[in-house]
Design a protein around this motif. Structure first.
Motif, PDB file in Angstrom:
ATOM      1  N   ILE A  23       0.822  -1.211   0.000  1.00  9.60           N
ATOM      2  CA  ILE A  23       0.000   0.000   0.000  1.00  9.60           C
ATOM      3  C   ILE A  23       0.856   1.262   0.000  1.00  9.60           C
ATOM      4  CG2 ILE A  23      -1.729   1.339   1.265  1.00  9.60           C
ATOM      5  CD1 ILE A  23      -2.851  -1.171   0.000  1.00  9.60           C
ATOM      6  N   SER A  24       1.816   1.314   0.910  1.00 13.47           N
ATOM      7  CA  SER A  24       2.602   2.539   1.073  1.00 13.47           C
ATOM      8  C   SER A  24       4.039   2.408   0.582  1.00 13.47           C
ATOM      9  CB  SER A  24       2.611   2.955   2.551  1.00 13.47           C
ATOM     10  OG  SER A  24       3.170   1.922   3.354  1.00 13.47           O
ATOM     11  N   ILE A  99      -7.123  -0.355  -6.170  1.00 13.82           N
ATOM     12  CA  ILE A  99      -6.610   0.035  -4.850  1.00 13.82           C
ATOM     13  C   ILE A  99      -7.741   0.090  -3.826  1.00 13.82           C
ATOM     14  CG2 ILE A  99      -6.818   2.547  -5.125  1.00 13.82           C
ATOM     15  CD1 ILE A  99      -3.848   0.693  -3.524  1.00 13.82           C
ATOM     16  N   MET A 100      -8.946   0.477  -4.263  1.00 16.54           N
ATOM     17  CA  MET A 100     -10.080   0.481  -3.341  1.00 16.54           C
ATOM     18  C   MET A 100     -10.477  -0.944  -2.972  1.00 16.54           C
ATOM     19  SD  MET A 100     -10.958   3.416  -2.268  1.00 16.54           S
ATOM     20  CE  MET A 100     -12.357   2.737  -1.375  1.00 16.54           C
ATOM     21  N   GLY A 103      -8.150  -2.084  -0.456  1.00 17.24           N
ATOM     22  CA  GLY A 103      -8.471  -1.438   0.812  1.00 17.24           C
ATOM     23  C   GLY A 103      -9.634  -2.104   1.524  1.00 17.24           C
ATOM     24  N   HIS A 116      -2.719   3.316   6.613  1.00 13.04           N
ATOM     25  CA  HIS A 116      -2.670   2.717   5.281  1.00 13.04           C
ATOM     26  C   HIS A 116      -4.017   2.825   4.561  1.00 13.04           C
ATOM     27  CE1 HIS A 116       0.947   0.755   7.058  1.00 13.04           C
ATOM     28  NE2 HIS A 116       1.408   1.063   5.870  1.00 13.04           N
ATOM     29  N   TYR A 117      -5.101   2.790   5.312  1.00 12.50           N
ATOM     30  CA  TYR A 117      -6.402   2.960   4.670  1.00 12.50           C
ATOM     31  C   TYR A 117      -6.554   4.389   4.158  1.00 12.50           C
ATOM     32  CZ  TYR A 117     -11.375   2.484   3.756  1.00 12.50           C
ATOM     33  OH  TYR A 117     -12.598   2.449   3.135  1.00 12.50           O
ATOM     34  N   VAL A 120      -4.861   4.545   0.909  1.00 11.45           N
ATOM     35  CA  VAL A 120      -5.727   3.940  -0.111  1.00 11.45           C
ATOM     36  C   VAL A 120      -6.726   4.968  -0.636  1.00 11.45           C
ATOM     37  CG1 VAL A 120      -7.616   2.293  -0.461  1.00 11.45           C
ATOM     38  CG2 VAL A 120      -5.514   1.552   0.663  1.00 11.45           C
ATOM     39  N   ALA A 124      -6.868   6.450  -4.455  1.00 15.99           N
ATOM     40  CA  ALA A 124      -8.092   6.240  -5.240  1.00 15.99           C
ATOM     41  C   ALA A 124      -8.705   7.573  -5.649  1.00 15.99           C
ATOM     42  CB  ALA A 124      -9.096   5.418  -4.434  1.00 15.99           C
TER      43      ALA A 124
END
Length: 237
Positions: A23-24, A99-100, A103, A116-117, A120, A124
């Motif tokens: 994610i990051s 990516i969603m 998430g 991290h959310y 996301v 997005a």
């Protein structure tokens, strides 16, 4: 899966944010940013150089910005830029939905932190915004290719609702703000328990009596307005 009792404990103590390269990671962030900037640059170049249909130019474009349509003089350049923007904007829809989806999987499993959310959602929303900016340039092309317009509209609707649902945890006033009063300030930031490390699922439909984030309605209004505007623009003559 994180239990309610664990969430309540995290709200009091915070949690350490763990790394998540999927994610990051630098590669993920760069992939999104490079694609977004290239797409935006292509749209900007098309406007500045006049490589677009005359119907897309407004009075401000013609009289103040002094932009004239030059697509008839340079049809190959216009077609090339148009196809580049089309390809990149398609990529923005796909990556935004992807990516969603990632998430939501992490959110449902309880493994994804608030930090991290939030990334996301940022990525997005970036994909969504860049795609919407490209739609203005593509309107004449999509009006001539209704099949492509229908598929694009479907992708937009999917991403729109994913963003609408995805923003639900962020409406809590406590989202990303919890900080333990007993935190050891001598610890490095990387291992300091904060609200950013709390599992994002803890905020799904819960405000814990602290009310809503003041910015939440603004975010929803901007998202809804931008999509309604651009979706309507797709069917403009």
């Amino acid at each position: 899966m994180v239990t309610t009792q664990e969430c309540l404990r995290y709200l009091q103590t915070g949690a350490v944010t763990k790394g998540d390269a999927d994610i990051s990671g630098k590669g993920v962030i760069l992939a999104f940013l490079i694609s977004a900037y290239v797409s935006f640059t292509a749209v900007l170049v098309a406007y500045v150089t006049g490589m677009l249909e005359d119907e897309l130019l407004t009075t401000v474009d013609r009289r103040i910005m002094r932009i004239k349509s030059r697509k008839d003089k340079h049809p190959r350049i216009h077609e090339t830029i148009q196809h580049i923007v089309l390809l990149l904007s398609d990529q923005q829809i796909v990556t935004g939905i992807a990516i969603m989806a990632a998430g939501f999987v992490g959110l449902r499993g309880g493994q994804m932190s608030v930090y991290h959310y939030q990334i996301v959602l940022y990525l997005a929303w970036l994909s969504s915004s860049v795609h919407l900016s490209a739609l203005t340039l593509l309107r004449p092309f999509l009006n001539k290719h209704q099949g492509l317009r229908a598929w694009r509209l479907l992708g937009m609707i999917v991403l729109f609702f994913m963003l609408i649902v995805g923003l639900v945890p962020t409406v809590s006033y406590d989202w990303g703000t919890i900080y333990s009063p007993e935190a050891d300030t001598s610890l490095p930031d990387a291992i300091q328990p904060t609200g950013w490390g709390i599992p994002a699922i803890c905020f799904w439909g819960k405000t814990y009596g602290d009310g809503l984030n003041d910015d939440a309605p603004i975010g929803y209004l901007i998202l809804i307005f931008s999509y309604v505007w651009k979706m309507g623009d797709l069917f403009a003559a």
